[in-house]
Design a protein around this motif. Sequence first.
Motif, short mmCIF file in Angstrom:
data_model
loop_
_atom_site.label_atom_id
_atom_site.label_comp_id
_atom_site.label_asym_id
_atom_site.label_seq_id
_atom_site.Cartn_x
_atom_site.Cartn_y
_atom_site.Cartn_z
N ASN B 48 -8.77 7.31 15.82
CA ASN B 48 -9.35 7.87 14.58
C ASN B 48 -10.85 7.61 14.50
OD1 ASN B 48 -9.38 5.17 13.95
ND2 ASN B 48 -8.37 5.38 11.98
N ILE B 72 -15.03 14.27 10.94
CA ILE B 72 -13.97 13.31 11.20
C ILE B 72 -13.26 12.88 9.93
CG2 ILE B 72 -15.61 11.38 11.22
CD1 ILE B 72 -12.31 11.66 13.20
N ASN B 73 -13.98 12.88 8.80
CA ASN B 73 -13.35 12.43 7.54
C ASN B 73 -12.11 13.25 7.19
OD1 ASN B 73 -15.31 10.41 7.03
ND2 ASN B 73 -16.73 12.00 6.38
N ARG B 76 -9.27 12.09 9.53
CA ARG B 76 -8.79 10.74 9.19
C ARG B 76 -7.81 10.77 8.02
NH1 ARG B 76 -14.46 7.83 9.66
NH2 ARG B 76 -14.41 7.15 11.83
N GLN B 77 -7.96 11.77 7.14
CA GLN B 77 -7.01 11.87 6.03
C GLN B 77 -5.59 12.08 6.53
OE1 GLN B 77 -8.15 14.69 3.00
NE2 GLN B 77 -10.32 14.18 3.17
N MET B 81 -3.85 4.43 8.82
CA MET B 81 -4.02 3.27 9.70
C MET B 81 -3.67 1.99 8.96
SD MET B 81 -7.10 2.36 12.22
CE MET B 81 -6.79 1.35 13.64
N ALA B 101 -7.72 6.90 -2.69
CA ALA B 101 -8.02 7.99 -1.74
C ALA B 101 -7.40 9.32 -2.17
CB ALA B 101 -7.59 7.59 -0.33
N LYS B 104 -9.57 10.73 -4.97
CA LYS B 104 -10.95 11.13 -4.61
C LYS B 104 -10.96 12.25 -3.59
CE LYS B 104 -12.63 7.97 -7.18
NZ LYS B 104 -12.99 8.40 -8.56
N LEU B 105 -9.95 12.28 -2.70
CA LEU B 105 -10.02 13.21 -1.58
C LEU B 105 -9.10 14.41 -1.73
CD1 LEU B 105 -10.11 10.57 1.27
CD2 LEU B 105 -12.03 11.91 0.42
N ALA B 150 -1.62 3.87 3.10
CA ALA B 150 -1.87 4.89 4.11
C ALA B 150 -0.94 6.09 3.92
CB ALA B 150 -1.70 4.30 5.51
N MET B 153 -1.57 9.21 1.47
CA MET B 153 -2.36 10.40 1.87
C MET B 153 -1.49 11.40 2.63
SD MET B 153 -5.43 10.29 0.74
CE MET B 153 -6.39 11.39 1.78
#
Lengths: 223, 240
Positions: B48, B72-73, B76-77, B81, B101, B104-105, B150, B153
């Motif tokens: 990642n 990459i962000n 990574r979602q 990890m 996360a 926000k994402l 983790a 997400m």
Amino acid sequence: MDFSFLRGYYVYFFTGTANTVILALFTVFLGVIIGTFIALMKISRNKVLSFIATAYVEFIRGTPLMVQLFIIYYGIPLPVPDVTILGMDMSRFIPGVMALSINSGAYVAEIIRAGIQAIDRGQMEAARSLGLTHSMAMRYIILPQALRNILPALGNEFVVVIKESSIVSIVGIADLMFNTNVVRGALYKPMEPLMVAALIYFILTFTLSKLLGKAERRMRSDD
Amino acid sequence: MIEVRGLHKHFGKLHVLKGIDASIQKGEVVVVIGPSGSGKSTFLRCLNLLEQPTEGEIIFEGINITSKENNINLYRQKMGMVFQQFNLFPHLTVMGNITLAPMKLKNLSKEEAEEKALNLLRRIGLEDKATSYPSQLSGGQKQRIAIVRALAMSPDVMLFDEPTSALDPEMVGEVLDVMKELADDGMTMVVVTHEMGFAREVGSRVLFMDDGKILEEAKPAELFNNPKHPRTKEFLAKVL
């Protein structure tokens, strides 16, 4: 020891103390703003910014505050207004605050930088592994934690500024030290006025550090 | 799902990964074993891009994530990890850790994110810890929360970096149980571990790494009972 002079001269100590506190408040406020920028520059990946910030911090910490004060007060002709606010001559007060906050800013920058870098690397990695961007990770994860390291140290910087600010008396700012010298000259007595000044400085710094200790304990018990 | 091609990693003069080729299929549980210093954690962290590979490509769901053009962000979602040291956020509650996360994402509302978090917490039996701070949890609880954080997400693959190595022995079981359950649900997993029992029981494939290379890979039964490479034999003789 005879402190009966206080009846006639207490006003000098009173206004001097008020001015010292005002001076320190302005200095810490501006110092934090300067320090934040310098700290962010220093940890940034931009080599030029980081070099400028490092040079600033090293130069300020490596030269006496009095030299810095004289450079700003005598060396740089600042277009400051010749007015008096709250009994303080702005043409002296403004350069004084500038010198103190430029100086304090370097120390604050180191406090902030150390506070940020003390956060375990794993925190940034965990945040990034979730997909947060670098700036989001800074904002939501790193800075809130760093603040807990930074605030107590900033309080100590406030205490330092209260004491160090006495040096601006030599350019004629009517702070506690300056007014103490006025009283000393008028009385031809050095010891007693200086003891009064020392006591006032001590009360200021001691009370402040006690209050800060309390605030720090309360912050700790929050987690 | 993940293709690794010609992966090299240098730390200064240290050559940690010396050309790794691997592929991880959907639904597989790939367990990476090997002596310490063999590069297995670095390999996982390259997947990642927590470590930037010096050379080579990582293809994730058909996209070359090592290419600078890809953000990459976003990828990574989809790659959860879990770290050896848990790395929970100490200033946030368990709920805050899990919902940050997604809110926000993925623009989930607070209610949606919290509902999802509670469902996940219920699965691991820790819903009563939602308002606790990480410092109030045991190591095993922290790691289970980290797994849930983790999972919140909804990742396509989960990467585990020695998830039980920092735990007291009596807490290892509870974390492995959660991972096992996850594997049974069909999650694609890459697990770096020293838990040979887990590798044997849950792994669909085991990679043996030494000195920055994958020396041997096989189904667990085969690798453990009938290792081919002399280094694998030597290593297994020591740990089993």
